[in-house]
Write a protein that holds these residues in place. Structure first.
Motif, short mmCIF file in Angstrom:
data_model
loop_
_atom_site.label_atom_id
_atom_site.label_comp_id
_atom_site.label_asym_id
_atom_site.label_seq_id
_atom_site.Cartn_x
_atom_site.Cartn_y
_atom_site.Cartn_z
N LEU A 50 0.83 -1.21 0.00
CA LEU A 50 0.00 0.00 0.00
C LEU A 50 0.86 1.26 0.00
CD1 LEU A 50 -2.92 -0.91 2.43
CD2 LEU A 50 -3.11 -0.24 0.04
N LEU A 51 1.95 1.22 0.76
CA LEU A 51 2.84 2.38 0.78
C LEU A 51 3.46 2.61 -0.59
CD1 LEU A 51 4.50 1.80 4.25
CD2 LEU A 51 3.02 3.71 3.63
N TRP A 52 3.90 1.55 -1.24
CA TRP A 52 4.49 1.69 -2.57
C TRP A 52 3.46 2.11 -3.60
CZ3 TRP A 52 7.07 -3.62 -1.76
CH2 TRP A 52 8.26 -3.46 -1.09
N SER A 53 2.19 1.74 -3.40
CA SER A 53 1.17 2.08 -4.39
C SER A 53 0.98 3.58 -4.53
CB SER A 53 -0.16 1.39 -4.06
OG SER A 53 -0.76 1.98 -2.93
N GLY A 54 1.54 4.32 -3.62
CA GLY A 54 1.52 5.78 -3.75
C GLY A 54 2.21 6.25 -5.02
N ALA A 55 3.07 5.39 -5.56
CA ALA A 55 3.75 5.74 -6.82
C ALA A 55 2.75 5.88 -7.97
CB ALA A 55 4.79 4.67 -7.16
N ILE A 56 1.61 5.18 -7.89
CA ILE A 56 0.62 5.27 -8.98
C ILE A 56 -0.61 6.07 -8.56
CG2 ILE A 56 1.37 3.20 -10.20
CD1 ILE A 56 -0.87 1.67 -8.83
N THR A 57 -0.73 6.40 -7.29
CA THR A 57 -1.87 7.21 -6.83
C THR A 57 -1.43 8.61 -6.44
OG1 THR A 57 -1.68 6.47 -4.53
CG2 THR A 57 -3.11 5.18 -6.00
N PHE A 58 -0.28 9.01 -6.93
CA PHE A 58 0.32 10.32 -6.64
C PHE A 58 0.46 10.57 -5.14
CE2 PHE A 58 1.23 14.83 -7.34
CZ PHE A 58 2.13 14.70 -8.37
N GLY A 59 0.80 9.52 -4.41
CA GLY A 59 1.08 9.62 -2.97
C GLY A 59 -0.13 9.50 -2.08
N LEU A 104 8.88 0.93 7.65
CA LEU A 104 7.60 1.51 7.24
C LEU A 104 7.84 2.91 6.67
CD1 LEU A 104 4.35 0.80 8.23
CD2 LEU A 104 4.82 2.97 9.32
N ILE A 105 8.68 3.68 7.31
CA ILE A 105 8.97 5.04 6.85
C ILE A 105 9.73 5.01 5.53
CG2 ILE A 105 10.29 7.13 7.42
CD1 ILE A 105 9.42 6.59 10.37
N ILE A 106 10.66 4.07 5.36
CA ILE A 106 11.40 3.95 4.10
C ILE A 106 10.45 3.56 2.97
CG2 ILE A 106 13.14 2.58 2.88
CD1 ILE A 106 14.69 2.53 5.58
N ALA A 107 9.57 2.59 3.23
CA ALA A 107 8.59 2.19 2.21
C ALA A 107 7.67 3.37 1.88
CB ALA A 107 7.79 0.98 2.68
N GLY A 108 7.33 4.17 2.87
CA GLY A 108 6.52 5.36 2.63
C GLY A 108 7.26 6.37 1.77
N ALA A 109 8.54 6.54 2.03
CA ALA A 109 9.34 7.45 1.20
C ALA A 109 9.36 6.97 -0.24
CB ALA A 109 10.76 7.55 1.76
N ALA A 110 9.42 5.65 -0.44
CA ALA A 110 9.40 5.11 -1.80
C ALA A 110 8.06 5.42 -2.47
CB ALA A 110 9.64 3.60 -1.76
N GLY A 111 6.97 5.36 -1.72
CA GLY A 111 5.66 5.67 -2.28
C GLY A 111 5.52 7.12 -2.70
N PHE A 112 6.31 8.00 -2.09
CA PHE A 112 6.29 9.41 -2.47
C PHE A 112 7.34 9.75 -3.53
CE2 PHE A 112 4.43 10.23 1.90
CZ PHE A 112 3.19 10.62 1.43
N LYS A 113 8.28 8.84 -3.79
CA LYS A 113 9.40 9.12 -4.69
C LYS A 113 8.95 9.42 -6.12
CE LYS A 113 13.70 9.13 -6.12
NZ LYS A 113 14.47 10.34 -5.98
N ILE A 114 8.16 8.54 -6.71
CA ILE A 114 7.74 8.71 -8.10
C ILE A 114 6.89 9.98 -8.26
CG2 ILE A 114 6.48 7.68 -10.04
CD1 ILE A 114 9.17 6.28 -9.37
N PRO A 115 5.87 10.21 -7.40
CA PRO A 115 5.11 11.47 -7.53
C PRO A 115 6.00 12.71 -7.37
CG PRO A 115 3.92 9.94 -6.14
CD PRO A 115 5.26 9.33 -6.40
#
Length: 147
Positions: A50-59, A104-115
């Protein structure tokens, strides 16, 4: 990380006004439930995805998931402190949390990386949408699963 901290504070506040003892009143060392480790492993895999899916949901999913998991942690800590005290609560959380919370925080940072990189491209701050280095940084976060 800010959303995670906001979630923790919200969870602490919520547990101060609500009784969550029915939700957090289990003994993690109870041998009568041998499947609890699989439950935590499966849950943490879902959280990382879910955290990584932020890459496709713009965070968006990353923001919600960090906040929600912070709220669960905050309310669990407050409720458990009320039940068994601060020292026992810390002894239960710290061995597991020392690895899981940073992951968890690192995975969250990855979810914000692409956006973040897409926004930088849209603002003209970089020449390519996603560089090879950006892709390597995003994929390397896979090895920081919150297990």
């Amino acid at each position: 990380m800010l959303f995670f901290i906001f979630g923790i504070i919200s969870g602490l506040f919520s547990a101060s006004h609500n009784d969550y003892s029915a939700y957090f009143g289990f003994d993690p060392f109870d041998d009568s439930n041998p499947g609890f480790l699989f439950f935590f492993f499966k849950h943490n895999i879902k959280v990382a995805l879910l955290l990584w899916s932020g890459a496709i949901t713009f965070g968006g999913t990353t923001l919600l998931d960090l906040t929600f998991n912070g709220m669960i942690l905050g309310s669990a800590v407050k409720t458990t402190i009320d039940q068994i005290g601060l020292i026992k609560t810390l002894l239960l959380i710290l061995p597991h949390g020392l690895f899981e919370i940073p992951a968890l925080i690192i995975a969250g940072a990855a979810g914000f990386k692409i956006p973040y990189e897409l926004l930088r491209f849209a603002l003209g701050k970089k020449d390519r949408i996603i560089s090879e280095e950006d892709a390597k940084e995003f994929s390397s976060s896979f090895f920081s699963l919150p297990l």
